[in-house]
Design a protein around this motif. Structure first.
Motif, PDB file in Angstrom:
ATOM      1  N   TYR A 182      34.729  43.514  31.575  1.00 33.51           N
ATOM      2  CA  TYR A 182      35.052  44.892  31.186  1.00 33.51           C
ATOM      3  C   TYR A 182      36.546  45.160  31.355  1.00 33.51           C
ATOM      4  CZ  TYR A 182      35.546  49.936  31.521  1.00 33.51           C
ATOM      5  OH  TYR A 182      35.983  51.230  31.352  1.00 33.51           O
ATOM      6  N   GLU A 183      37.105  44.761  32.497  1.00 34.36           N
ATOM      7  CA  GLU A 183      38.509  45.031  32.779  1.00 34.36           C
ATOM      8  C   GLU A 183      39.424  44.321  31.780  1.00 34.36           C
ATOM      9  OE1 GLU A 183      36.244  44.250  34.961  1.00 34.36           O
ATOM     10  OE2 GLU A 183      36.410  45.489  36.778  1.00 34.36           O
ATOM     11  N   ILE A 184      39.099  43.070  31.458  1.00 37.66           N
ATOM     12  CA  ILE A 184      39.932  42.319  30.513  1.00 37.66           C
ATOM     13  C   ILE A 184      39.836  42.926  29.116  1.00 37.66           C
ATOM     14  CG2 ILE A 184      40.147  40.093  29.318  1.00 37.66           C
ATOM     15  CD1 ILE A 184      39.605  38.739  31.982  1.00 37.66           C
ATOM     16  N   ASP A 185      38.630  43.307  28.717  1.00 34.36           N
ATOM     17  CA  ASP A 185      38.470  43.956  27.408  1.00 34.36           C
ATOM     18  C   ASP A 185      39.253  45.267  27.361  1.00 34.36           C
ATOM     19  OD1 ASP A 185      36.917  41.934  26.405  1.00 34.36           O
ATOM     20  OD2 ASP A 185      35.001  42.957  26.760  1.00 34.36           O
ATOM     21  N   GLU A 186      39.189  46.049  28.449  1.00 35.54           N
ATOM     22  CA  GLU A 186      39.916  47.312  28.500  1.00 35.54           C
ATOM     23  C   GLU A 186      41.427  47.082  28.447  1.00 35.54           C
ATOM     24  OE1 GLU A 186      39.052  50.814  28.723  1.00 35.54           O
ATOM     25  OE2 GLU A 186      37.435  49.761  27.697  1.00 35.54           O
ATOM     26  N   LEU A 205      35.975  31.163  41.184  1.00 34.90           N
ATOM     27  CA  LEU A 205      35.764  30.796  42.584  1.00 34.90           C
ATOM     28  C   LEU A 205      34.861  31.806  43.309  1.00 34.90           C
ATOM     29  CD1 LEU A 205      39.425  29.689  43.383  1.00 34.90           C
ATOM     30  CD2 LEU A 205      37.425  28.189  43.243  1.00 34.90           C
ATOM     31  N   ASP A 206      34.260  32.730  42.554  1.00 32.53           N
ATOM     32  CA  ASP A 206      33.314  33.726  43.075  1.00 32.53           C
ATOM     33  C   ASP A 206      33.937  34.705  44.062  1.00 32.53           C
ATOM     34  OD1 ASP A 206      31.154  32.667  41.599  1.00 32.53           O
ATOM     35  OD2 ASP A 206      30.851  31.112  43.111  1.00 32.53           O
ATOM     36  N   ILE A 207      35.242  34.903  43.946  1.00 27.30           N
ATOM     37  CA  ILE A 207      35.912  35.883  44.797  1.00 27.30           C
ATOM     38  C   ILE A 207      35.732  37.278  44.212  1.00 27.30           C
ATOM     39  CG2 ILE A 207      38.173  36.643  45.650  1.00 27.30           C
ATOM     40  CD1 ILE A 207      38.885  33.589  45.662  1.00 27.30           C
ATOM     41  N   ILE A 208      35.704  37.354  42.893  1.00 21.93           N
ATOM     42  CA  ILE A 208      35.423  38.605  42.203  1.00 21.93           C
ATOM     43  C   ILE A 208      34.344  38.338  41.153  1.00 21.93           C
ATOM     44  CG2 ILE A 208      37.723  39.564  42.539  1.00 21.93           C
ATOM     45  CD1 ILE A 208      38.374  38.753  39.644  1.00 21.93           C
ATOM     46  N   VAL A 230      43.293  35.681  37.137  1.00 20.83           N
ATOM     47  CA  VAL A 230      42.055  36.467  37.287  1.00 20.83           C
ATOM     48  C   VAL A 230      40.841  35.571  37.034  1.00 20.83           C
ATOM     49  CG1 VAL A 230      40.680  38.329  36.281  1.00 20.83           C
ATOM     50  CG2 VAL A 230      43.105  38.694  36.752  1.00 20.83           C
ATOM     51  N   SER A 231      40.932  34.709  36.020  1.00 22.73           N
ATOM     52  CA  SER A 231      39.832  33.787  35.717  1.00 22.73           C
ATOM     53  C   SER A 231      39.577  32.824  36.870  1.00 22.73           C
ATOM     54  CB  SER A 231      40.138  33.004  34.436  1.00 22.73           C
ATOM     55  OG  SER A 231      40.188  33.854  33.316  1.00 22.73           O
ATOM     56  N   GLU A 245      36.900  41.803  50.364  1.00 22.60           N
ATOM     57  CA  GLU A 245      36.893  41.726  51.818  1.00 22.60           C
ATOM     58  C   GLU A 245      37.801  40.620  52.336  1.00 22.60           C
ATOM     59  OE1 GLU A 245      32.855  41.346  53.041  1.00 22.60           O
ATOM     60  OE2 GLU A 245      32.256  43.305  52.253  1.00 22.60           O
ATOM     61  N   VAL A 246      38.132  39.654  51.491  1.00 21.02           N
ATOM     62  CA  VAL A 246      38.986  38.546  51.911  1.00 21.02           C
ATOM     63  C   VAL A 246      40.446  38.988  51.838  1.00 21.02           C
ATOM     64  CG1 VAL A 246      39.677  36.170  51.403  1.00 21.02           C
ATOM     65  CG2 VAL A 246      37.318  36.879  51.039  1.00 21.02           C
ATOM     66  N   PRO A 247      41.241  38.796  52.898  1.00 24.93           N
ATOM     67  CA  PRO A 247      42.654  39.189  52.848  1.00 24.93           C
ATOM     68  C   PRO A 247      43.393  38.444  51.743  1.00 24.93           C
ATOM     69  CG  PRO A 247      41.975  38.713  55.105  1.00 24.93           C
ATOM     70  CD  PRO A 247      40.853  38.271  54.223  1.00 24.93           C
TER      71      PRO A 247
END
Length: 283
Positions: free
Chosen positions: A171-175, A163-166, A157-158, A69-71
């Motif tokens: 799962y995504e990193i493992d994939e 920072l609790d943005i995501i 990404v980390s 939701e954050v731009p």
């Protein structure tokens, strides 16, 4: 054709060996510990960088734009937008640490009292961060910055996760790591042409100007492909996206460019109906 000895004769620096090792570098990059800034509230996000350091930011924007939701904005310039302030998160990345535009953007973010974090393998950006007490994450620079994409992508990404943005993207990193290994098994320099889609594509593009088309969610991949052709192969290449090209560039293809321009269409396994229709019409 395109056996390792032939590739090595052209790629005298041995850069292809770096890309061959990307599955292992993905593991290393995903284990980098990041340093995070403190904050009260994050209202918008700027990912600042140039060239190979900005492409991971584009990938993150493609990935996150439908869900956060954050731009979020990628800035490839020395100037930040006027809205940047104390509630703006700015992550400035430069693999070398000496990219002029990124250093100037980081300075501007610091002056505007933004929530600032930096990422580099050292250089002036690291020195600036240390001098001003800015959280800095040290990453690895490989032979050239453009080959070090994973060492920007995974730490960035980390940072967003920390920072609790995501949510933690385990799962995504493992994939991603699994996919790199799977792709390597089909496009490695030792896989022969008849079973190697990368070599087959290189053969088709030879002697022409590649133009890479994608939907917006793959625009970062299209840009990365173009940039690699520019930097690694030293050839002209261009990229653009659907559905925008259906309103302008498609007209130019009424002329006979088959011997000069080589279109490459980047597709997704699942596409919305509008994108699917546009691709069909464009083909």
């Amino acid at each position: 054709m395109l056996e390792e000895a032939e590739v090595a004769r052209v790629d005298k620096s041995g850069l292809y060996r770096i890309y061959e090792a990307w599955p292992e570098y993905a593991i290393q990059a995903s284990n980098i510990r990041v340093n995070l800034p403190s904050y009260d509230k994050i209202e918008n996000i700027i990912l600042a960088g140039m060239g190979g350091s900005a492409c991971p930011a584009d990938m993150i924007r493609n990935w996150l734009s439908p869900q956060i939701e954050v731009p979020l904005m990628v800035v490839r310039d020395s100037r930040l937008p006027s809205f940047v302030g104390k509630n703006t998160l700015v992550i400035a990345s430069s693999i070398s640490g000496d990219t002029r535009e990124t250093i100037l953007a980081a300075r501007q973010a610091h002056e505007k009292k933004a929530i600032l974090a930096t990422l580099s393998a050292g250089g002036k950006l690291a020195e600036f961060s240390k001098k001003h007490g800015i959280p800095h994450t040290t990453v690895r620079k490989l032979q050239v910055p453009r080959a070090s994409l994973l060492f920007v992508l995974f730490p960035m990404v980390s940072m967003l996760s920390g920072l609790d943005i995501i949510r933690p993207p385990r799962y995504e990193i493992d994939e991603a790591k699994k996919t790199l290994s799977k792709i390597w098994s089909t496009i490695s320099v030792n896989v022969p042409l008849e079973r190697n889609p990368a070599k087959a594509l290189a053969d088709r593009l030879r002697g022409g100007i590649p133009i890479i088309f994608s939907a917006d969610l793959l625009s970062a991949a299209a840009t990365r492909f173009k940039d690699c052709l520019n930097e690694n192969s030293k050839i002209h290449a261009f990229s653009d996206s659907l559905p925008e090209i259906a309103h302008n560039e498609i007209e130019a293809w009424n002329n006979d460019w088959d011997d000069v321009l080589k279109p490459v269409l980047l597709r997704q396994p699942v596409e919305n109906e509008n994108v699917k229709e546009r691709f069909k019409a464009f083909e």
